[in-house]
Design an enzyme around this catalytic site. Structure first.
Site, PDB file in Angstrom:
ATOM      1  N   GLY A  13     -15.374  -0.043 108.626  1.00 33.62           N
ATOM      2  CA  GLY A  13     -16.168   0.973 107.947  1.00 33.62           C
ATOM      3  C   GLY A  13     -15.710   1.267 106.533  1.00 33.62           C
ATOM      4  N   GLY A  84     -10.536   9.053 111.103  1.00 35.49           N
ATOM      5  CA  GLY A  84     -11.239  10.190 111.667  1.00 35.49           C
ATOM      6  C   GLY A  84     -12.028   9.797 112.898  1.00 35.49           C
ATOM      7  CB  THR A  86     -17.417  12.231 115.855  1.00 35.21           C
ATOM      8  OG1 THR A  86     -17.836  10.969 116.385  1.00 35.21           O
ATOM      9  CG2 THR A  86     -17.496  12.207 114.335  1.00 35.21           C
ATOM     10  CD  GLN A 141     -25.221  18.499 111.102  1.00 30.87           C
ATOM     11  OE1 GLN A 141     -25.413  18.554 109.893  1.00 30.87           O
ATOM     12  NE2 GLN A 141     -26.196  18.553 111.983  1.00 30.87           N
ATOM     13  CG  MET A 142     -26.544  22.549 115.919  1.00 34.43           C
ATOM     14  SD  MET A 142     -28.299  22.999 116.039  1.00 34.43           S
ATOM     15  CE  MET A 142     -29.082  21.412 115.739  1.00 34.43           C
ATOM     16  CE1 TYR A 147     -15.734  13.798 111.323  1.00 28.51           C
ATOM     17  CE2 TYR A 147     -17.334  15.077 110.066  1.00 28.51           C
ATOM     18  CZ  TYR A 147     -16.546  13.952 110.209  1.00 28.51           C
ATOM     19  OH  TYR A 147     -16.563  12.973 109.246  1.00 28.51           O
ATOM     20  CE  LYS A 151     -13.316  14.038 108.439  1.00 32.26           C
ATOM     21  NZ  LYS A 151     -12.363  13.053 107.870  1.00 32.26           N
ATOM     22  N   GLY A 178     -21.291  11.853 101.939  1.00 34.44           N
ATOM     23  CA  GLY A 178     -22.443  12.201 102.751  1.00 34.44           C
ATOM     24  C   GLY A 178     -22.671  11.115 103.781  1.00 34.44           C
ATOM     25  CE1 TYR A 179     -25.079  12.170 108.854  1.00 35.87           C
ATOM     26  CE2 TYR A 179     -25.676  13.651 107.065  1.00 35.87           C
ATOM     27  CZ  TYR A 179     -25.330  13.447 108.385  1.00 35.87           C
ATOM     28  OH  TYR A 179     -25.231  14.520 109.247  1.00 35.87           O
ATOM     29  CB  ILE A 180     -21.498   6.143 104.127  1.00 37.21           C
ATOM     30  CG1 ILE A 180     -20.990   7.324 103.281  1.00 37.21           C
ATOM     31  CG2 ILE A 180     -21.191   4.806 103.451  1.00 37.21           C
ATOM     32  CD1 ILE A 180     -21.626   7.468 101.915  1.00 37.21           C
TER      33      ILE A 180
END
Length: 241
Positions: A13, A84, A86, A141-142, A147, A151, A178-180
């Site tokens: 990643g 990291g 989740t 984030q809901m 997490y 962060k 952000g979203y990657i």
């Protein structure tokens, strides 16, 4: 002599892309990983970057691993805290184990890696600590109370430690992607991915290379006057002041 960099969670990643970018800039690079030995072996075969296995959630394992890296490559000048995990769940369903695992890796892991390296950086009067936080550590984030808390904690850690390192030539900064377009994000159902993209003003996911370029800059001598900062790279999805 080339500076030595270590990237945690560096065999896949965003971490793998960061490690490759640092190598291309002439750094001696090592990566850490926790579990997937096949992926680590493939990464090392592809790049020549050595991979060392330990969990960043374990302080003693970090201290031992760092000692091994420094014996092999030399004192660590640049630390990229990227590892990291989740364990997502709505808060009324989250378990103490899910909370602890994420905090131990994503927040305590940053301490566990930085602490054994810190004294050497102070003695040498140079260091770069780059903590990979998240957009969700900024806005929440809901389903990610664990997490998001970890962060956000990384950002607070960054700001506090930057004040301690500044007069010793050590900078400490955070990057909030952000979203990657990693394998994990690309594996979600297309409708979910489209929903995510619809919230991003630039109209696309980020690329791992875009985060890696942020790291390369913050690791460089050119960034010596930047410390305690949070660099947001999210396509405008969340505009932090």
């Amino acid at each position: 002599m080339s500076k030595v960099a270590i990237v945690t969670g560096g065999t896949r990643g965003i971490g793998a892309t960061i490690a490759k970018a640092l190598l291309a800039e002439g750094y001696k690079v090592a990566v850490n990983y926790a579990g997937n030995s096949d992926a680590a072996a493939a990464f090392t075969k592809e790049t020549g970057i050595p991979a060392y296995k330990w969990s960043v959630a374990d302080y003693d394992a970090c201290a031992e691993g760092i000692a091994k890296v420094e014996a092999d490559l030399g004192p660590i000048d640049i630390l990229v805290n990227n590892a990291g995990i989740t364990r997502d769940a709505m808060f009324h369903k989250i378990t103490p184990t899910q909370w602890k695992e994420v905090i131990d890796t994503n927040l305590s892991g940053v301490f566990n890696m930085t602490h054994p390296i810190w004294s050497g950086m102070r003695d040498r009067k140079f260091g770069r600590i780059i903590n990979i936080s998240s957009i969700n550590g900024q806005k929440g984030q809901m389903g990610q109370a664990n997490y998001s808390a970890a962060k956000a904690g990384d950002i607070g850690f960054t700001k506090a430690l930057a004040q301690e390192g500044a007069f010793k030539g050590i900078t400490v900064n955070a990057i909030c992607p952000g979203y990657i377009a990693t394998d994990m994000v690309m594996a979600v159902p297309e409708k979910v991915r489209e929903s995510i993209i619809s919230q991003i003003p630039v109209g696309r996911l980020g690329e791992p290379e875009e985060i890696a370029r942020c790291v390369v800059f913050l690791a460089s001598d050119d960034a010596g006057f930047i410390t305690g900062s949070t660099m947001t790279a999210n396509g405008g999805q969340y505009m932090a002041s």
